[in-house]
Enzyme design. Sequence first.
Site, PDB file in Angstrom:
ATOM      1  N   GLU A 257     -37.536   1.368 -25.876  1.00 50.85           N
ATOM      2  CA  GLU A 257     -36.647   0.764 -26.870  1.00 50.85           C
ATOM      3  C   GLU A 257     -37.475   0.100 -27.946  1.00 50.85           C
ATOM      4  O   GLU A 257     -38.639  -0.265 -27.719  1.00 50.85           O
ATOM      5  CB  GLU A 257     -35.729  -0.280 -26.200  1.00 50.85           C
ATOM      6  CG  GLU A 257     -34.380   0.296 -25.833  1.00 50.85           C
ATOM      7  CD  GLU A 257     -33.426  -0.726 -25.230  1.00 50.85           C
ATOM      8  OE1 GLU A 257     -33.795  -1.903 -25.138  1.00 50.85           O
ATOM      9  OE2 GLU A 257     -32.318  -0.323 -24.852  1.00 50.85           O
TER      10      GLU A 257
ATOM     11  N   HIS B 157     -25.825  -7.486 -33.895  1.00 50.38           N
ATOM     12  CA  HIS B 157     -26.250  -6.105 -33.663  1.00 50.38           C
ATOM     13  C   HIS B 157     -25.973  -5.313 -34.931  1.00 50.38           C
ATOM     14  O   HIS B 157     -24.878  -5.414 -35.496  1.00 50.38           O
ATOM     15  CB  HIS B 157     -25.493  -5.497 -32.482  1.00 50.38           C
ATOM     16  CG  HIS B 157     -26.149  -4.249 -31.977  1.00 50.38           C
ATOM     17  ND1 HIS B 157     -26.136  -3.065 -32.680  1.00 50.38           N
ATOM     18  CD2 HIS B 157     -26.874  -4.012 -30.872  1.00 50.38           C
ATOM     19  CE1 HIS B 157     -26.818  -2.150 -32.003  1.00 50.38           C
ATOM     20  NE2 HIS B 157     -27.272  -2.714 -30.904  1.00 50.38           N
TER      21      HIS B 157
ATOM     22  N   ALA C 166     -22.997  -3.446 -21.217  1.00 50.78           N
ATOM     23  CA  ALA C 166     -24.410  -3.258 -21.600  1.00 50.78           C
ATOM     24  C   ALA C 166     -24.766  -1.773 -21.574  1.00 50.78           C
ATOM     25  O   ALA C 166     -24.526  -1.085 -20.588  1.00 50.78           O
ATOM     26  CB  ALA C 166     -25.310  -4.043 -20.661  1.00 50.78           C
ATOM     27  N   GLN C 167     -25.307  -1.303 -22.687  1.00 46.76           N
ATOM     28  CA  GLN C 167     -25.578   0.137 -22.810  1.00 46.76           C
ATOM     29  C   GLN C 167     -27.042   0.481 -22.633  1.00 46.76           C
ATOM     30  O   GLN C 167     -27.399   1.545 -22.147  1.00 46.76           O
ATOM     31  CB  GLN C 167     -25.146   0.629 -24.194  1.00 46.76           C
ATOM     32  CG  GLN C 167     -23.666   0.643 -24.412  1.00 46.76           C
ATOM     33  CD  GLN C 167     -23.308   1.166 -25.808  1.00 46.76           C
ATOM     34  OE1 GLN C 167     -24.174   1.618 -26.555  1.00 46.76           O
ATOM     35  NE2 GLN C 167     -22.039   1.095 -26.156  1.00 46.76           N
TER      36      GLN C 167
ATOM     37  N   GLY D 163     -19.857 -12.370 -14.512  1.00 46.82           N
ATOM     38  CA  GLY D 163     -20.785 -11.379 -15.058  1.00 46.82           C
ATOM     39  C   GLY D 163     -22.048 -11.341 -14.212  1.00 46.82           C
ATOM     40  O   GLY D 163     -22.096 -11.889 -13.111  1.00 46.82           O
TER      41      GLY D 163
ATOM     42  N   ARG E 274     -33.722 -12.229 -29.440  1.00 47.76           N
ATOM     43  CA  ARG E 274     -33.877 -11.623 -28.107  1.00 47.76           C
ATOM     44  C   ARG E 274     -34.482 -10.230 -28.217  1.00 47.76           C
ATOM     45  O   ARG E 274     -34.064  -9.421 -29.036  1.00 47.76           O
ATOM     46  CB  ARG E 274     -32.497 -11.518 -27.456  1.00 47.76           C
ATOM     47  CG  ARG E 274     -32.476 -10.776 -26.152  1.00 47.76           C
ATOM     48  CD  ARG E 274     -31.045 -10.591 -25.695  1.00 47.76           C
ATOM     49  NE  ARG E 274     -30.318  -9.706 -26.561  1.00 47.76           N
ATOM     50  CZ  ARG E 274     -29.726  -8.575 -26.172  1.00 47.76           C
ATOM     51  NH1 ARG E 274     -29.756  -8.212 -24.912  1.00 47.76           N
ATOM     52  NH2 ARG E 274     -29.056  -7.815 -27.015  1.00 47.76           N
TER      53      ARG E 274
ATOM     54  N   ARG F 235     -34.227  -5.576 -35.062  1.00 46.41           N
ATOM     55  CA  ARG F 235     -32.763  -5.665 -35.094  1.00 46.41           C
ATOM     56  C   ARG F 235     -32.256  -6.554 -36.236  1.00 46.41           C
ATOM     57  O   ARG F 235     -31.328  -6.188 -36.952  1.00 46.41           O
ATOM     58  CB  ARG F 235     -32.318  -6.233 -33.745  1.00 46.41           C
ATOM     59  CG  ARG F 235     -30.876  -6.140 -33.471  1.00 46.41           C
ATOM     60  CD  ARG F 235     -30.582  -6.555 -32.041  1.00 46.41           C
ATOM     61  NE  ARG F 235     -30.639  -5.425 -31.138  1.00 46.41           N
ATOM     62  CZ  ARG F 235     -30.236  -5.475 -29.867  1.00 46.41           C
ATOM     63  NH1 ARG F 235     -29.751  -6.578 -29.355  1.00 46.41           N
ATOM     64  NH2 ARG F 235     -30.295  -4.402 -29.101  1.00 46.41           N
TER      65      ARG F 235
ATOM     66  N   HIS G  96     -23.403 -10.477 -31.493  1.00 41.38           N
ATOM     67  CA  HIS G  96     -23.692  -9.682 -30.297  1.00 41.38           C
ATOM     68  C   HIS G  96     -24.256 -10.503 -29.153  1.00 41.38           C
ATOM     69  O   HIS G  96     -23.888 -10.307 -27.999  1.00 41.38           O
ATOM     70  CB  HIS G  96     -24.701  -8.602 -30.710  1.00 41.38           C
ATOM     71  CG  HIS G  96     -25.069  -7.657 -29.624  1.00 41.38           C
ATOM     72  ND1 HIS G  96     -24.140  -6.865 -28.992  1.00 41.38           N
ATOM     73  CD2 HIS G  96     -26.270  -7.354 -29.050  1.00 41.38           C
ATOM     74  CE1 HIS G  96     -24.746  -6.116 -28.083  1.00 41.38           C
ATOM     75  NE2 HIS G  96     -26.035  -6.410 -28.087  1.00 41.38           N
TER      76      HIS G  96
HETATM   77  C1  FAD Z   1     -21.883  -4.234 -26.004  1.00 41.25           C
HETATM   78  C2  FAD Z   1     -23.040  -4.961 -25.381  1.00 41.25           C
HETATM   79  C3  FAD Z   1     -24.188  -4.267 -24.995  1.00 41.25           C
HETATM   80  C4  FAD Z   1     -25.258  -4.949 -24.404  1.00 41.25           C
HETATM   81  N1  FAD Z   1     -26.353  -4.234 -23.962  1.00 41.25           N
HETATM   82  C5  FAD Z   1     -27.331  -4.899 -23.270  1.00 41.25           C
HETATM   83  C6  FAD Z   1     -28.409  -4.187 -22.661  1.00 41.25           C
HETATM   84  O1  FAD Z   1     -28.479  -2.976 -22.721  1.00 41.25           O
HETATM   85  N2  FAD Z   1     -29.353  -4.891 -21.990  1.00 41.25           N
HETATM   86  C7  FAD Z   1     -29.309  -6.249 -21.873  1.00 41.25           C
HETATM   87  O2  FAD Z   1     -30.199  -6.841 -21.241  1.00 41.25           O
HETATM   88  N3  FAD Z   1     -28.292  -6.943 -22.435  1.00 41.25           N
HETATM   89  C8  FAD Z   1     -27.306  -6.300 -23.109  1.00 41.25           C
HETATM   90  N4  FAD Z   1     -26.275  -7.012 -23.665  1.00 41.25           N
HETATM   91  C9  FAD Z   1     -26.214  -8.453 -23.414  1.00 41.25           C
HETATM   92  C10 FAD Z   1     -25.798  -8.691 -21.970  1.00 41.25           C
HETATM   93  O3  FAD Z   1     -24.843  -7.745 -21.595  1.00 41.25           O
HETATM   94  C11 FAD Z   1     -25.221 -10.088 -21.797  1.00 41.25           C
HETATM   95  O4  FAD Z   1     -26.054 -11.041 -22.377  1.00 41.25           O
HETATM   96  C12 FAD Z   1     -25.074 -10.411 -20.315  1.00 41.25           C
HETATM   97  O5  FAD Z   1     -24.338  -9.405 -19.671  1.00 41.25           O
HETATM   98  C13 FAD Z   1     -24.388 -11.759 -20.166  1.00 41.25           C
HETATM   99  O6  FAD Z   1     -24.099 -11.940 -18.810  1.00 41.25           O
HETATM  100  P1  FAD Z   1     -23.374 -13.270 -18.366  1.00 41.25           P
HETATM  101  O7  FAD Z   1     -23.135 -13.132 -16.899  1.00 41.25           O
HETATM  102  O8  FAD Z   1     -24.126 -14.419 -18.872  1.00 41.25           O
HETATM  103  O9  FAD Z   1     -21.972 -13.245 -19.161  1.00 41.25           O
HETATM  104  P2  FAD Z   1     -20.757 -12.220 -19.064  1.00 41.25           P
HETATM  105  O10 FAD Z   1     -21.163 -10.931 -18.466  1.00 41.25           O
HETATM  106  O11 FAD Z   1     -20.119 -12.155 -20.410  1.00 41.25           O
HETATM  107  O12 FAD Z   1     -19.764 -12.936 -18.045  1.00 41.25           O
HETATM  108  C14 FAD Z   1     -19.131 -14.164 -18.389  1.00 41.25           C
HETATM  109  C15 FAD Z   1     -18.097 -14.481 -17.324  1.00 41.25           C
HETATM  110  O13 FAD Z   1     -17.642 -15.820 -17.460  1.00 41.25           O
HETATM  111  C16 FAD Z   1     -16.230 -15.845 -17.356  1.00 41.25           C
HETATM  112  N5  FAD Z   1     -15.763 -17.066 -18.021  1.00 41.25           N
HETATM  113  C17 FAD Z   1     -16.010 -17.499 -19.291  1.00 41.25           C
HETATM  114  N6  FAD Z   1     -15.437 -18.703 -19.505  1.00 41.25           N
HETATM  115  C18 FAD Z   1     -14.838 -19.053 -18.336  1.00 41.25           C
HETATM  116  C19 FAD Z   1     -14.083 -20.191 -17.919  1.00 41.25           C
HETATM  117  N7  FAD Z   1     -13.825 -21.209 -18.733  1.00 41.25           N
HETATM  118  N8  FAD Z   1     -13.592 -20.203 -16.636  1.00 41.25           N
HETATM  119  C20 FAD Z   1     -13.842 -19.177 -15.781  1.00 41.25           C
HETATM  120  N9  FAD Z   1     -14.554 -18.082 -16.137  1.00 41.25           N
HETATM  121  C21 FAD Z   1     -15.051 -18.018 -17.390  1.00 41.25           C
HETATM  122  C22 FAD Z   1     -15.790 -14.538 -17.980  1.00 41.25           C
HETATM  123  O14 FAD Z   1     -14.470 -14.204 -17.604  1.00 41.25           O
HETATM  124  C23 FAD Z   1     -16.846 -13.611 -17.377  1.00 41.25           C
HETATM  125  O15 FAD Z   1     -16.481 -13.275 -16.054  1.00 41.25           O
HETATM  126  C24 FAD Z   1     -25.200  -6.346 -24.256  1.00 41.25           C
HETATM  127  C25 FAD Z   1     -24.057  -7.048 -24.671  1.00 41.25           C
HETATM  128  C26 FAD Z   1     -22.982  -6.363 -25.225  1.00 41.25           C
HETATM  129  C27 FAD Z   1     -21.755  -7.141 -25.643  1.00 41.25           C
END
Ligand code: FAD
Length: 502
Positions: free
Chosen positions: A118, A233, A50-51, A18, A372, A278, A337
């Site tokens: 927002e 959410h 993320a929207q 991510g 958050r 929220r 969420h």
């Molecule tokens: C619907 C939605 C809308 C959102 N809108 C917003 C927004 O507008 N603005 C904002 O700031 N935030 C928003 N958020 C929150 C934000 O998107 C997330 O907090 C952020 O993207 C998290 O990023 P990350 O890289 O930590 O995790 P993620 O993007 O979830 O990535 C996690 C990664 O880890 C991998 N993984 C997990 N476990 C393992 C393992 N054991 N071995 C190998 N790989 C693994 C997964 O496959 C994935 O690739 C939103 C969240 C959601 C669900």
Amino acid sequence: MNALARNPADRVVVVGGGVAGLATALRLAPRPVTLVSAEPLGLGTATGWAQGGIAAALGADDAPELHVADTLAAGAGLSERDVALRVAAAGPGLIAWLVALGVPFDRGAGGALALGLEAAHCRRRIVRSGGDATGARVLEGLVRAVQAAPSVEVVAARVTDLLRDGNGAVAGVVCERDGAGFRIPARAVVLATGGVGALYAATTNPRGATGRGLALAARAGATLRDMEFVQFHPTAIAAGADPMPLATEALRGEGARLVDEQGAPVMAGVDGGDLAPRDVVARGIFQALARGRTVFLDTREALGDRVAARFPTVAALCARVGIDPARQAIPVRPAAHYHMGGVKVDARGASSVPGLYACGEVASTGLHGANRLASNSLLEALAFAGFIADGLEAAPAGPVHPAGPSARAEIDHAALRALMEARVGVVRDAAGIREAVARLAPVAETNDAALTALLVARSALGRQESRGAHWRSDFGGQQAPRHSEITLGALAETLPAAEALS
Ligand SMILES: Cc1cc2nc3c(=O)[nH]c(=O)nc-3n(C[C@H](O)[C@H](O)[C@H](O)COP(=O)(O)OP(=O)(O)OC[C@H]3O[C@@H](n4cnc5c(N)ncnc54)[C@H](O)[C@@H]3O)c2cc1C
């Protein structure tokens, strides 16, 4: 020559594809990075969904200090000012970095970045791409950059264990692919494994968001912080899909209203109404549902046919479940969420265990506190990716062994999700949480999702107050602000007592 062959002793393993994992891998260049992702790049992330957008104090009337003030207000006494200031100050530069990577942010008539407003932000500071498709566009840009980066090698595998050297430092990972296990030694490991929403029956998170990274960190001895704070959410689309699609808060910002099946306003009489914070809206909807009402987000009057052009992602998600928001109200309910808690890290993203770092939703940096602020999580991940890369130092790896027993026993995942939803959800009390603790404890030793759920539940039991996203129906008041911390050792000590109480 690939990264592994060039300099294996200097390799950093980043777990997760991510925003946090991809940005960390890029920020670490030219140091060799092996990025391990459970799913092919571009899939299975919360990032891609993320929207809203990314918060950054870019406006002429804005300043990092104002962004900090909003962040601290949302965090309900548990956000840390110095962290908030560092992250807010990094915001404009991070947006410039993404622009340089080719992320096409929305712009106004004069070509300047368009800044959205927002809830709970005092200024227009939300940077967006494709209206409500920011996450997908950011993910695309980062994936493209990683694929072009000579210093990053991508491995598609699931990390099942952490390796530790003779001094207890984390020194690599154990992976599993197609039923086969293999090890990748490294001088440091950065967990970027995302959140815990998929531990709940109703969630907006991808299926893989079961908090496995938290269990790996706990089994390696790391301290976890504020695990009880799960943000729900208020307006996930309740039309049978799992995970649940999200109807962004920006819809209410544009005048959409929360109503019940009779058309009566759900948030009537509550301070802030439909635009209340929220957690307040989530509880309002939760209580209406508990009283047998059905809750809808009605965009018909405020947006009508414009909804498809203004919110293309929401319109497409609705279409997928057979709803036309221009003609029908959208059924909604709260859903797990975002996880504010996580692996406790310092200013350079380092955990309490040498060699182990955490970035993104899996980390507890001190930014979000008890709640958050919208659009601060992508920003936090991008900022800490840089802080980790700037500060990362680790001893070369020596002989290694797995951190703990592999934890892959099968459990009834649907039952776990139902338990968390019912007992450690939007509104909690001691009796319910104790039931969850007692049922999770026997399976937590052998299953990572159950261990993470247990850590959330046990932390929720310990916080005898209502603060931010943690609402206890048996403790309405607040105590002096304090973080909660938990380790596997401390958890084990509390369990017999907790079980005896059940
Ligand atoms: C619907 C939605 C809308 C959102 N809108 C917003 C927004 O507008 N603005 C904002 O700031 N935030 C928003 N958020 C929150 C934000 O998107 C997330 O907090 C952020 O993207 C998290 O990023 P990350 O890289 O930590 O995790 P993620 O993007 O979830 O990535 C996690 C990664 O880890 C991998 N993984 C997990 N476990 C393992 C393992 N054991 N071995 C190998 N790989 C693994 C997964 O496959 C994935 O690739 C939103 C969240 C959601 C669900």
